[in-house]
Enzyme design. Structure first.
Site, mmCIF file in Angstrom:
data_model
loop_
_atom_site.group_PDB
_atom_site.id
_atom_site.type_symbol
_atom_site.label_atom_id
_atom_site.label_comp_id
_atom_site.label_asym_id
_atom_site.label_seq_id
_atom_site.Cartn_x
_atom_site.Cartn_y
_atom_site.Cartn_z
ATOM 1 C CG ASP A 43 12.354 -23.949 13.676
ATOM 2 O OD1 ASP A 43 13.163 -23.138 13.192
ATOM 3 O OD2 ASP A 43 11.554 -24.619 12.980
ATOM 4 C CE1 TYR A 48 6.874 -25.933 9.481
ATOM 5 C CE2 TYR A 48 7.682 -25.452 11.678
ATOM 6 C CZ TYR A 48 7.919 -25.839 10.375
ATOM 7 O OH TYR A 48 9.202 -26.133 9.989
ATOM 8 C CE LYS A 73 11.745 -22.991 9.871
ATOM 9 N NZ LYS A 73 10.737 -23.635 10.724
ATOM 10 C CG HIS A 106 9.303 -22.498 5.375
ATOM 11 N ND1 HIS A 106 8.290 -22.627 6.286
ATOM 12 C CD2 HIS A 106 9.922 -23.700 5.343
ATOM 13 C CE1 HIS A 106 8.293 -23.861 6.777
ATOM 14 N NE2 HIS A 106 9.281 -24.530 6.211
HETATM 15 P P1 NDP Z 1 12.899 -34.884 13.578
HETATM 16 O O1 NDP Z 1 14.092 -35.413 12.872
HETATM 17 O O2 NDP Z 1 13.077 -33.968 14.714
HETATM 18 O O3 NDP Z 1 12.058 -36.169 14.023
HETATM 19 C C1 NDP Z 1 10.836 -36.076 14.660
HETATM 20 C C2 NDP Z 1 10.258 -37.479 14.778
HETATM 21 O O4 NDP Z 1 11.063 -38.282 15.646
HETATM 22 C C3 NDP Z 1 8.875 -37.504 15.333
HETATM 23 O O5 NDP Z 1 8.184 -38.549 14.691
HETATM 24 C C4 NDP Z 1 9.078 -37.836 16.823
HETATM 25 O O6 NDP Z 1 7.950 -38.533 17.290
HETATM 26 C C5 NDP Z 1 10.290 -38.736 16.771
HETATM 27 N N1 NDP Z 1 11.182 -38.598 17.932
HETATM 28 C C6 NDP Z 1 11.634 -37.442 18.476
HETATM 29 N N2 NDP Z 1 12.495 -37.692 19.473
HETATM 30 C C7 NDP Z 1 12.578 -39.038 19.584
HETATM 31 C C8 NDP Z 1 13.316 -39.903 20.436
HETATM 32 N N3 NDP Z 1 14.139 -39.426 21.367
HETATM 33 N N4 NDP Z 1 13.168 -41.254 20.268
HETATM 34 C C9 NDP Z 1 12.344 -41.738 19.314
HETATM 35 N N5 NDP Z 1 11.617 -40.964 18.463
HETATM 36 C C10 NDP Z 1 11.740 -39.630 18.605
HETATM 37 O O7 NDP Z 1 11.948 -34.264 12.450
HETATM 38 P P2 NDP Z 1 11.286 -32.849 12.145
HETATM 39 O O8 NDP Z 1 10.938 -32.879 10.716
HETATM 40 O O9 NDP Z 1 10.208 -32.565 13.099
HETATM 41 O O10 NDP Z 1 12.471 -31.794 12.325
HETATM 42 C C11 NDP Z 1 12.675 -31.033 13.484
HETATM 43 C C12 NDP Z 1 12.216 -29.603 13.288
HETATM 44 O O11 NDP Z 1 12.876 -29.009 12.162
HETATM 45 C C13 NDP Z 1 10.732 -29.459 12.928
HETATM 46 O O12 NDP Z 1 9.874 -29.658 14.007
HETATM 47 C C14 NDP Z 1 10.708 -28.062 12.366
HETATM 48 O O13 NDP Z 1 10.745 -27.112 13.414
HETATM 49 C C15 NDP Z 1 11.995 -28.058 11.559
HETATM 50 N N6 NDP Z 1 11.737 -28.453 10.141
HETATM 51 C C16 NDP Z 1 11.929 -27.490 9.185
HETATM 52 C C17 NDP Z 1 11.739 -27.765 7.854
HETATM 53 C C18 NDP Z 1 11.963 -26.692 6.853
HETATM 54 O O14 NDP Z 1 11.528 -26.839 5.710
HETATM 55 N N7 NDP Z 1 12.614 -25.608 7.215
HETATM 56 C C19 NDP Z 1 11.294 -29.106 7.392
HETATM 57 C C20 NDP Z 1 11.138 -30.054 8.466
HETATM 58 C C21 NDP Z 1 11.366 -29.734 9.774
HETATM 59 P P3 NDP Z 1 7.082 -37.995 18.556
HETATM 60 O O15 NDP Z 1 6.727 -36.566 18.294
HETATM 61 O O16 NDP Z 1 5.888 -38.916 18.561
HETATM 62 O O17 NDP Z 1 7.955 -38.172 19.756
#
Ligand code: NDP
Length: 291
Positions: A43, A48, A73, A106
């Site tokens: 995704d 981004y 998006k 988006h």
């Molecule tokens: P998430 O809920 O996926 O959380 C990501 C965070 O959690 C990062 O800080 C990561 O740190 C940490 N993390 C991931 N896995 C673990 C684990 N197993 N244990 C501990 N910490 C963990 O947040 P996102 O906002 O990134 O959401 C996921 C995806 O959704 C995005 O990447 C994007 O593709 C989409 N998105 C879409 C939006 C929209 O407006 N349409 C808005 C926001 C997100 P680290 O990387 O350091 O491991």
């Protein structure tokens, strides 16, 4: 991997890998690691600024295109029929592919009806296999869904244990629209990773809090796309298909729902202005040296 069937018959993996806030420099490495770990759905988004990184990783992976599911998006600065149309071709070029599996609007701002018409045309031309939206709250979603020819296949909205989107999911179901979660781990907000209820449940199954949070959404039929830049967490987040939550544990998590956003609500004027100015403030194209 388990799949959901979208309202046009396209099969979408129920778990994918998200690359929000993955820098353009790091994106290729991250997506390569994710593909090696076994992810097949990625995704990304125009906003981004890392679609090229996704394209490079996919290209170098040698994985057959038909075995991958790519989502991108259209950003607000590309809203409107003409700009959206051009931007779809730009995304295709950056992703180095002939088609996008899922193309979303988006944010529900700007001339998004024009954007949607461009997406419908791209769908008819075979450039896109499914079209949908993101961040459409139920009112805007219903208005759009009632006024377009091709019903949105997906609505990607903030969904996690603290904001479970029960009402939104019911409304989406009426249109055959799949709920896809962004922020499935709540981006760690609200002390997600140390939450007492989740930690206790996690211990019982020999799983992590992240895995419990993801499994809960998957068992509700919600698509999840957790993001991590770390290989071990990528593997952990994918390893959620060898157990099921008991009814009691699901009930305990259901009761954690606060039914409100942990972020800026999309119907706040502040959010609208942020989104409208985002490209200017974040797009590397507009950054001056040293800024
Ligand atoms: P998430 O809920 O996926 O959380 C990501 C965070 O959690 C990062 O800080 C990561 O740190 C940490 N993390 C991931 N896995 C673990 C684990 N197993 N244990 C501990 N910490 C963990 O947040 P996102 O906002 O990134 O959401 C996921 C995806 O959704 C995005 O990447 C994007 O593709 C989409 N998105 C879409 C939006 C929209 O407006 N349409 C808005 C926001 C997100 P680290 O990387 O350091 O491991």
């Amino acid at each position: 991997m388990e799949y959901v069937k979208l309202n046009n018959g396209v099969m979408m993996p129920i778990l994918g890998y998200g690359v929000y806030l993955v820098t353009p420099q790091e994106c290729e490495r991250c997506v390569s690691d994710a593909l090696a770990a076994g992810y097949r759905s990625i995704d990304t988004a125009q906003a981004y600024y890392n679609e090229e990184g996704v394209g490079n990783a996919v290209h170098k992976s040698g994985i057959a295109r038909k075995d991958l599911f790519l989502t991108t998006k259209i950003w607000v600065s590309n809203a409107g029929y003409e700009r959206a149309k051009v931007s779809i071709d730009e995304s295709l070029a950056k992703l180095q592919t002939d088609y996008i599996d899922l193309l979303l609007i988006h944010q529900p701002f700007g001339d998004y009806y024009g954007t949607y018409r461009a997406m419908e045309d791209a769908y008819r031309e075979g450039k896109v296999r499914a079209i949908g939206v993101s961040n459409f709250y139920p009112d805007r979603f219903v208005d759009l869904a009632e006024n377009v020819t091709i019903k949105p296949a997906v609505n990607q909205i903030e969904t996690h244990v603290f904001n479970q989107q029960v009402q939104a999911q019911d409304i989406l179901r009426e249109y055959g629209t799949q709920l896809e979660s962004w922020g499935p781990l709540a981006e760690g907000k609200n002390d997600f990773f140390t939450n007492g209820t989740l930690t206790d449940i996690a211990k019982k199954y020999g799983k992590s809090v992240a895995q419990i949070g993801l499994r809960f959404l998957i068992e509700r039929g919600i698509v999840v796309i957790p993001k991590s830049v770390r290989k071990e967490r990528m593997a952990e987040n994918l390893n959620v298909f060898d157990f099921s939550l008991s009814d009691d544990d699901k009930q305990a998590i259901t009761e954690m729902d606060e039914a409100k956003t942990l972020f800026i609500p999309h119907n706040e004027p502040e959010m609208v202005r942020l989104a409208l100015n985002y490209d200017k403030n974040h797009n590397p194209k507009y950054r001056t040296t040293g800024a």
